[in-house]
Design an enzyme around this catalytic site. Sequence first.
Site, PDB file in Angstrom:
ATOM      1  N   GLY A  92       0.809  -1.214   0.000  1.00  0.00           N
ATOM      2  CA  GLY A  92       0.000   0.000   0.000  1.00  0.00           C
ATOM      3  C   GLY A  92       0.841   1.262   0.000  1.00  0.00           C
ATOM      4  O   GLY A  92       2.020   1.255  -0.362  1.00  0.00           O
ATOM      5  N   CYS A  93       0.231   2.346   0.468  1.00  0.00           N
ATOM      6  CA  CYS A  93       0.773   3.691   0.233  1.00  0.00           C
ATOM      7  C   CYS A  93       2.034   4.041   1.016  1.00  0.00           C
ATOM      8  O   CYS A  93       2.705   5.008   0.677  1.00  0.00           O
ATOM      9  CB  CYS A  93      -0.307   4.727   0.526  1.00  0.00           C
ATOM     10  SG  CYS A  93      -1.648   4.697  -0.686  1.00  0.00           S
ATOM     11  N   PHE A  94       2.362   3.302   2.071  1.00  0.00           N
ATOM     12  CA  PHE A  94       3.579   3.643   2.818  1.00  0.00           C
ATOM     13  C   PHE A  94       4.834   3.061   2.185  1.00  0.00           C
ATOM     14  O   PHE A  94       5.963   3.381   2.568  1.00  0.00           O
ATOM     15  CB  PHE A  94       3.484   3.174   4.280  1.00  0.00           C
ATOM     16  CG  PHE A  94       3.388   1.676   4.452  1.00  0.00           C
ATOM     17  CD1 PHE A  94       4.522   0.873   4.406  1.00  0.00           C
ATOM     18  CD2 PHE A  94       2.152   1.068   4.672  1.00  0.00           C
ATOM     19  CE1 PHE A  94       4.432  -0.508   4.564  1.00  0.00           C
ATOM     20  CE2 PHE A  94       2.055  -0.309   4.828  1.00  0.00           C
ATOM     21  CZ  PHE A  94       3.199  -1.095   4.775  1.00  0.00           C
ATOM     22  N   ALA A  95       4.671   2.181   1.190  1.00  0.00           N
ATOM     23  CA  ALA A  95       5.772   1.326   0.737  1.00  0.00           C
ATOM     24  C   ALA A  95       6.885   2.048  -0.015  1.00  0.00           C
ATOM     25  O   ALA A  95       7.986   1.515  -0.144  1.00  0.00           O
ATOM     26  CB  ALA A  95       5.220   0.181  -0.114  1.00  0.00           C
TER      27      ALA A  95
ATOM     28  N   PHE B 118       2.859   6.974   4.385  1.00  0.00           N
ATOM     29  CA  PHE B 118       1.705   6.644   5.236  1.00  0.00           C
ATOM     30  C   PHE B 118       0.859   5.602   4.524  1.00  0.00           C
ATOM     31  O   PHE B 118       0.653   5.701   3.322  1.00  0.00           O
ATOM     32  CB  PHE B 118       0.814   7.870   5.481  1.00  0.00           C
ATOM     33  CG  PHE B 118       1.537   9.131   5.847  1.00  0.00           C
ATOM     34  CD1 PHE B 118       2.277   9.204   7.018  1.00  0.00           C
ATOM     35  CD2 PHE B 118       1.464  10.257   5.032  1.00  0.00           C
ATOM     36  CE1 PHE B 118       2.939  10.377   7.363  1.00  0.00           C
ATOM     37  CE2 PHE B 118       2.118  11.435   5.358  1.00  0.00           C
ATOM     38  CZ  PHE B 118       2.861  11.494   6.534  1.00  0.00           C
TER      39      PHE B 118
END
EC number: 2.3.1.74
Length: 389
Positions: free
Chosen positions: A163-166, A373
Amino acid sequence: MVTVEEYRKAQRAEGPATILAIGTSTPSNCVDQSTYPDYYFRITNSEHKTELKEKFKRMCDKSMIKKRYMHLTEEILKENPNMCAYMAPSLDARQDIVVVEVPKLGKEAAQKAIKEWGQPKSKITHLVFCTTSGVDMPGCDYQLAKLLGLRPSVKRLMMYQQGCFAGGTVLRLAKDLAENNKGARVLVVCSEITAVTFRGPSESHLDSLVGQALFGDGAAAIIMGSDPIIGVERPLFELVSAAQTLVPDSEGAIDGHLREVGLTFHLLKDVPGLISKNIEKSLLEAFQPLGISDWNSLFWIAHPGGPAILDQVELKLGLKQEKLRATREVLSNYGNMSSACVLFILDEMRKASTKEGLGTTGEGLEWGVLFGFGPGLTVETVVLHSVAT
């Protein structure tokens, strides 16, 4: 005979991990945010849902996004009507698209990074590939290695469904690989295509609509290594430290479920509030050892999950408006491309810094922070040191 200690010392690099090149790519299909609600409700056969369409229009208006890029064209969606429904079995069709297109888009970004780096691709020792779009065996890492013609001995690491934190995670992993393997050159690729998440609207699932208003497609690649070869490799940013933490009391704040209907997203809590409430703790832990406590003295790269997150972080930390300029620029021109976003922002920042003659790759400043995040809620914090331009 050498000792283990001597061997370990010889294995490790001397200097910090350094970003040596950045490349980005998007699909050719560009979507104008102002006309997207009309297109979206038409293509999903939902024009009768007039109130929902008005809500979606407001979401798009508030998104601070001007345009996005999407692999899914009207032609592709007409050929796959189940992808246009809200919850119809469609995983096979989605997978068939992304297992081909994700590595392909990644290849375009990687080729740009390799070209800027200026070294033969045979010098790439490690490959880290990250996507939340599509799963196959062997994976996108294997496909990309084949597409680029990398050596069979390249050490690959595949990261799925983070997801978006990666975007922060891959930098943390590449840092450890570069610093612990003398002479290593790590190719990092984040490639995201929304074909797994696209679906029609539903009154009962407004958080899904938020995703439809924000997400875009894109791939970014970097080359990372320690001890750059003077006169041959050009450093852009040094990575000083990297940390990951889970935000307290945030379980279920962002969930994603890969099922027969594709990947569904659920936003269950006040995500901007949770992030802004806890961000200073991450900053203190990262910058206290460096003696830095003025957050406006840093250059900023923050994952643009949405405008509300950026607004609340700005407010909570008392950031000057220009601090998130590069972040907002990427959100405006590309939307939320999940893991690829922070790498796009790094690229935007170093290019603008050079163009404006600001003295360093970090908007003329020495130290910076990169935040990822995403689901968990997970926060990745990377401390960056800029390089003179």
